[in-house]
Write a protein that holds these residues in place. Sequence first.
Motif, PDB file in Angstrom:
ATOM      1  N   LYS A   3       0.746  -1.283  -0.046  1.00 10.10           N
ATOM      2  CA  LYS A   3       0.099   0.151  -0.054  1.00 10.10           C
ATOM      3  C   LYS A   3       0.991   1.161  -0.202  1.00 10.10           C
ATOM      4  CE  LYS A   3      -4.790  -0.372   0.596  1.00 10.10           C
ATOM      5  NZ  LYS A   3      -4.925  -1.680  -0.189  1.00 10.10           N
ATOM      6  N   LEU A   4       1.881   1.334   0.624  1.00 12.88           N
ATOM      7  CA  LEU A   4       2.826   2.330   0.415  1.00 12.88           C
ATOM      8  C   LEU A   4       3.332   2.809  -0.918  1.00 12.88           C
ATOM      9  CD1 LEU A   4       5.064   1.603   4.036  1.00 12.88           C
ATOM     10  CD2 LEU A   4       3.433   3.478   3.510  1.00 12.88           C
ATOM     11  N   LEU A 119       8.309   6.467  -7.597  1.00 15.85           N
ATOM     12  CA  LEU A 119       7.760   5.653  -6.676  1.00 15.85           C
ATOM     13  C   LEU A 119       8.168   5.680  -5.186  1.00 15.85           C
ATOM     14  CD1 LEU A 119       5.280   3.985  -7.163  1.00 15.85           C
ATOM     15  CD2 LEU A 119       6.430   2.054  -7.468  1.00 15.85           C
ATOM     16  N   PHE A 120       9.597   5.489  -5.246  1.00 11.42           N
ATOM     17  CA  PHE A 120      10.395   5.495  -4.056  1.00 11.42           C
ATOM     18  C   PHE A 120      10.617   7.058  -3.194  1.00 11.42           C
ATOM     19  CE2 PHE A 120      11.567   1.573  -6.092  1.00 11.42           C
ATOM     20  CZ  PHE A 120      10.643   0.397  -5.433  1.00 11.42           C
ATOM     21  N   THR A 121      10.362   7.732  -4.027  1.00  5.49           N
ATOM     22  CA  THR A 121      10.491   9.443  -3.223  1.00  5.49           C
ATOM     23  C   THR A 121       9.196   9.921  -3.257  1.00  5.49           C
ATOM     24  OG1 THR A 121      10.852  10.229  -5.565  1.00  5.49           O
ATOM     25  CG2 THR A 121      12.888   9.556  -4.109  1.00  5.49           C
ATOM     26  N   ASP A 122       8.576   9.921  -4.324  1.00 10.17           N
ATOM     27  CA  ASP A 122       7.435  10.923  -4.175  1.00 10.17           C
ATOM     28  C   ASP A 122       6.123  10.240  -3.720  1.00 10.17           C
ATOM     29  OD1 ASP A 122       8.679  13.239  -5.854  1.00 10.17           O
ATOM     30  OD2 ASP A 122       8.619  11.762  -7.553  1.00 10.17           O
ATOM     31  N   VAL A 123       5.880   8.982  -4.227  1.00  7.59           N
ATOM     32  CA  VAL A 123       4.651   7.991  -3.770  1.00  7.59           C
ATOM     33  C   VAL A 123       4.866   7.686  -2.308  1.00  7.59           C
ATOM     34  CG1 VAL A 123       3.493   6.030  -4.255  1.00  7.59           C
ATOM     35  CG2 VAL A 123       3.859   7.642  -6.367  1.00  7.59           C
ATOM     36  N   GLY A 125       6.787   8.892  -0.004  1.00  4.75           N
ATOM     37  CA  GLY A 125       6.982   9.966   0.732  1.00  4.75           C
ATOM     38  C   GLY A 125       5.329  10.509   0.986  1.00  4.75           C
ATOM     39  N   GLY A 126       4.489  10.716   0.013  1.00  9.81           N
ATOM     40  CA  GLY A 126       3.190  11.157   0.183  1.00  9.81           C
ATOM     41  C   GLY A 126       2.451  10.104   0.921  1.00  9.81           C
ATOM     42  N   ASN A 127       2.661   8.778   0.759  1.00  4.83           N
ATOM     43  CA  ASN A 127       1.733   7.770   1.332  1.00  4.83           C
ATOM     44  C   ASN A 127       2.180   7.980   2.968  1.00  4.83           C
ATOM     45  OD1 ASN A 127       0.281   7.313  -0.735  1.00  4.83           O
ATOM     46  ND2 ASN A 127       1.445   5.391  -1.127  1.00  4.83           N
ATOM     47  N   LEU A 128       3.587   8.113   3.206  1.00  7.31           N
ATOM     48  CA  LEU A 128       4.030   7.769   4.728  1.00  7.31           C
ATOM     49  C   LEU A 128       3.452   9.074   5.270  1.00  7.31           C
ATOM     50  CD1 LEU A 128       7.778   6.883   4.259  1.00  7.31           C
ATOM     51  CD2 LEU A 128       5.875   5.648   5.378  1.00  7.31           C
TER      52      LEU A 128
END
Length: 167
Positions: A3-4, A119-123, A125-128
Amino acid sequence: MKKLFEPFAYINSIFDITPDMLKNNGIYGLILDIDNTLVATNVKDAGERVGQFIKDLKDNGIKHVIVSNGHKHRVEEFCRPLEIEYIYKAYKPLGRGFDKAIRIMNLSKNQIAIIGDQLFTDVLGGNLKGIRSILIKPIDPDEPIFVKFKRIFEKPFLRKKEYKDKF
Ligand SMILES: [Mg+2]
């Protein structure tokens, strides 16, 4: 855990996003990535089309802050002509840059989305941070080597996903 790495939406291009689409989804503030989201990594200036995109946001009351992992010079040079707030060396996916941007916009998290190509920075980061993320298809395949490396790990998460023109 998966989900993250799941964005709220996959969009082909920033130019497919309209203020109305955002408002219809209750989004009144955007955290924007620069490289490969607004322009290709090797493009210094925003140019006319990105300028118009930002103007449309302004005219429609959609707040916006650039949050980039890029260095000071790159980010300042890009943002100054646009007269737009910015945070450089944000260390996405870590939350500090997001926190600052959220404070600047003075909106609640559910009114904000991040738009980015990674995915590993923007998405992530947003999800966290608990804000929605909109993943953009990267503009330029000719990316720095460390980004290319990260793309290898994005693949399993993106398999069978389709980028669309609407969300
Ligand atoms: Mg980027």
